[in-house]
Design an enzyme around this catalytic site. Structure first.
Site, PDB file in Angstrom:
ATOM      1  N   ASN A 152      39.510  21.520  53.540  1.00  0.00           N
ATOM      2  CA  ASN A 152      39.037  22.368  52.566  1.00  0.00           C
ATOM      3  C   ASN A 152      38.926  22.001  51.116  1.00  0.00           C
ATOM      4  OD1 ASN A 152      41.961  22.496  53.154  1.00  0.00           O
ATOM      5  ND2 ASN A 152      42.130  23.637  51.567  1.00  0.00           N
ATOM      6  N   GLN A 180      37.414  26.156  57.165  1.00  0.00           N
ATOM      7  CA  GLN A 180      36.268  25.799  56.550  1.00  0.00           C
ATOM      8  C   GLN A 180      35.170  25.214  57.268  1.00  0.00           C
ATOM      9  OE1 GLN A 180      36.047  25.739  53.393  1.00  0.00           O
ATOM     10  NE2 GLN A 180      38.252  26.584  52.653  1.00  0.00           N
ATOM     11  N   SER A 200      38.678  32.413  59.554  1.00  0.00           N
ATOM     12  CA  SER A 200      39.260  33.447  58.399  1.00  0.00           C
ATOM     13  C   SER A 200      37.574  34.078  57.737  1.00  0.00           C
ATOM     14  CB  SER A 200      39.688  32.708  57.219  1.00  0.00           C
ATOM     15  OG  SER A 200      39.758  33.618  56.136  1.00  0.00           O
ATOM     16  N   ALA A 201      37.508  35.449  57.733  1.00  0.00           N
ATOM     17  CA  ALA A 201      36.284  35.998  57.565  1.00  0.00           C
ATOM     18  C   ALA A 201      35.634  35.673  56.039  1.00  0.00           C
ATOM     19  CB  ALA A 201      36.259  37.323  57.890  1.00  0.00           C
ATOM     20  N   THR A 238      48.356  48.387  63.839  1.00  0.00           N
ATOM     21  CA  THR A 238      47.304  49.178  63.683  1.00  0.00           C
ATOM     22  C   THR A 238      46.291  48.276  63.680  1.00  0.00           C
ATOM     23  OG1 THR A 238      48.405  51.168  63.256  1.00  0.00           O
ATOM     24  CG2 THR A 238      46.059  51.572  63.259  1.00  0.00           C
ATOM     25  N   CYS A 324      44.655  28.286  46.890  1.00  0.00           N
ATOM     26  CA  CYS A 324      46.090  28.908  47.216  1.00  0.00           C
ATOM     27  C   CYS A 324      47.184  28.086  46.473  1.00  0.00           C
ATOM     28  CB  CYS A 324      46.133  28.606  48.774  1.00  0.00           C
ATOM     29  SG  CYS A 324      44.810  29.394  49.606  1.00  0.00           S
TER      30      CYS A 324
HETATM   31  N1  PMP Z   1      43.023  27.208  56.250  1.00  0.00           N
HETATM   32  C1  PMP Z   1      41.923  26.655  55.469  1.00  0.00           C
HETATM   33  C2  PMP Z   1      41.575  25.339  55.921  1.00  0.00           C
HETATM   34  C3  PMP Z   1      41.522  27.416  54.453  1.00  0.00           C
HETATM   35  O1  PMP Z   1      40.697  26.849  53.454  1.00  0.00           O
HETATM   36  C4  PMP Z   1      42.064  28.636  54.087  1.00  0.00           C
HETATM   37  C5  PMP Z   1      41.957  29.622  52.799  1.00  0.00           C
HETATM   38  N2  PMP Z   1      42.130  28.928  51.684  1.00  0.00           N
HETATM   39  C6  PMP Z   1      43.229  29.087  55.212  1.00  0.00           C
HETATM   40  C7  PMP Z   1      43.575  28.230  56.125  1.00  0.00           C
HETATM   41  C8  PMP Z   1      43.898  30.406  54.865  1.00  0.00           C
HETATM   42  O2  PMP Z   1      43.076  31.562  55.070  1.00  0.00           O
HETATM   43  P1  PMP Z   1      43.239  33.075  54.369  1.00  0.00           P
HETATM   44  O3  PMP Z   1      42.793  32.977  53.020  1.00  0.00           O
HETATM   45  O4  PMP Z   1      42.409  33.903  55.158  1.00  0.00           O
HETATM   46  O5  PMP Z   1      44.664  33.437  54.597  1.00  0.00           O
END
Ligand code: PMP
Length: 379
Positions: A152, A180, A200-201, A238, A324
């Site tokens: 990423n 990614q 991840s959408a 749910t 993150c």
């Molecule tokens: N894995 C990778 C390689 C990512 O880039 C991300 C998002 N930064 C995630 C996992 C986590 O995904 P989410 O934001 O949906 O929790």
């Protein structure tokens, strides 16, 4: 001031077609997918149809698709759930690359604290996991190997097919975080030969807070979230019907345009590099085999956080690595693993293009980038 968004690896805007498909499930079709009445049946039909479509686009079976609250949950679940199940078979070693997302690293640390043997694979200077490094680490005690499909921070593509095949030769299961990769690559779980794969959408113009985990039939995995019997008893809670509908609609739209998206990003990437070519001391982090959507640059003598905030004041959104981790001042673990020094890592920024970016935006952003870098160098 018009904002120019160049941080698509952090997240993407929700596609209008996707929103339109989601909306009815917030309002008139609000039923609980577990209810046996007509409202519930409408909801469960939407979820089943989303699961069927996503499965067929990934080359999987519908029963191999599990919806989650995002990439983080899917990554945590694949790592922990699989490691715990493998432990039942006496396999207590887990191997992962040192450039994984924090959602995978977190799980690995937890496993280590619980007594698992955890081995981190190095990457070469170009940010790629060498199959030989995996071969050297594998043994009959290895239950799980995790290597992300695309990093990423750098966009470097990993040799997943080869790594999965090697892992299987030693009897280990193979998980890939394809969060990614999904926006830019055609994924076929059988061709890739993986046992688990996370999505991840919000990385492919879908909603935030929804993801999916592919788990190959026959692979045993313990559940982390208990309660109801949703997701074939493996993930309670749910079902978030509008989100699941949105994830699949976005993946479908994305899969149909993946080639064009890549070509578009390749043009924008080249245009940006060309427009900043007058700057001295700029190096690309990452080897040849990279996605065109992600450009990680080291700018000698310029602090990345200063550059990010100066550009932000001018309406340009870029990042200093994973969103993150951006609140932390620590240098990127990915760049350090690639052999960059702490100083070089703190001089590196990530620019990530998207299909809605225009040439004008790129040229404008590049001009401001050059001006800002020069002003920071002169300070
Ligand atoms: N894995 C990778 C390689 C990512 O880039 C991300 C998002 N930064 C995630 C996992 C986590 O995904 P989410 O934001 O949906 O929790």
């Amino acid at each position: 001031m018009k904002r120019i968004y160049l941080d698509h690896a952090a997240t993407t805007p929700l596609h209008s077609k996707v929103l339109a498909k989601m909306l009815p499930y917030f309002t008139e079709e609000f039923g609980n997918a577990d209810s046996p009445h007509a409202a519930g049946r409408k909801a469960v039909n939407a979820v089943d149809s989303a699961r069927d479509t996503l499965a067929s686009l990934l080359g999987a079976k519908p029963k191999e698709i599990y919806f989650t609250s995002g990439g983080t949950e899917a990554d945590n679940w694949a790592m922990l759930g699989c490691a715990y199940a493998q432990k039942q078979k006496g396999k207590t070693k887990v191997i992962l690359s040192s450039i994984e997302h924090h959602a995978v690293l977190y799980a690995a640390e937890k496993l280590q604290n619980e007594g698992f043997e955890v081995v981190y694979l190095p990457v070469n200077e170009g940010g790629m996991v060498e199959p030989n490094a995996l071969k050297a680490a594998l043994d009959s005690n290895t239950g799980l190997v995790a290597v992300m499909a695309v990093n990423n921070e750098t966009g470097v593509i990993q040799p997943i097919q080869e790594l999965a095949k090697l892992s299987h030769e030693y009897g280990a299961l193979f998980f890939t975080d394809a969060v990614q990769a999904a926006p830019y690559m055609k994924i076929d779980v059988n061709e890739w030969g993986v046992d688990m794969l996370s999505l991840s959408a919000h990385k492919f113009y879908g909603p935030k807070g929804v993801g999916a985990l592919y788990i190959k039939s026959g692979v045993k995995i313990e559940r982390l979230i208990g309660g109801g019997e949703q997701e074939r008893g493996l993930r309670g809670g749910t079902t978030n019907v509008p989100a699941v509908v949105g994830l699949t609609a976005a993946y479908e739209e994305n899969a149909a345009t993946v080639f064009e998206t890549n070509e578009r990003c390749r043009c924008l990437n080249e245009l940006f590099l060309q427009a900043i070519s007058g700057l001295d001391g700029v190096k690309i982090n990452g080897g040849e085999n990279r996605l065109p959507a992600i450009l990680n640059l080291q700018i000698e003598g310029v602090n990345n956080v200063d550059l990010l905030y100066k550009l932000d004041l001018q309406g340009i959104c870029i990042s200093v690595g994973a969103a993150c981790a951006s609140a932390s001042v620590l240098p990127s673990h990915v760049l350090l693993a690639m052999g960059r020094s702490q100083k070089q890592a703190k001089e590196s920024v990530r620019i990530s293009f998207g299909r809605e970016n225009t040439e004008e935006e790129i040229l404008q952003a590049a001009a401001l980038f050059v001006e800002t870098v020069n002003s920071l160098k002169n300070l």
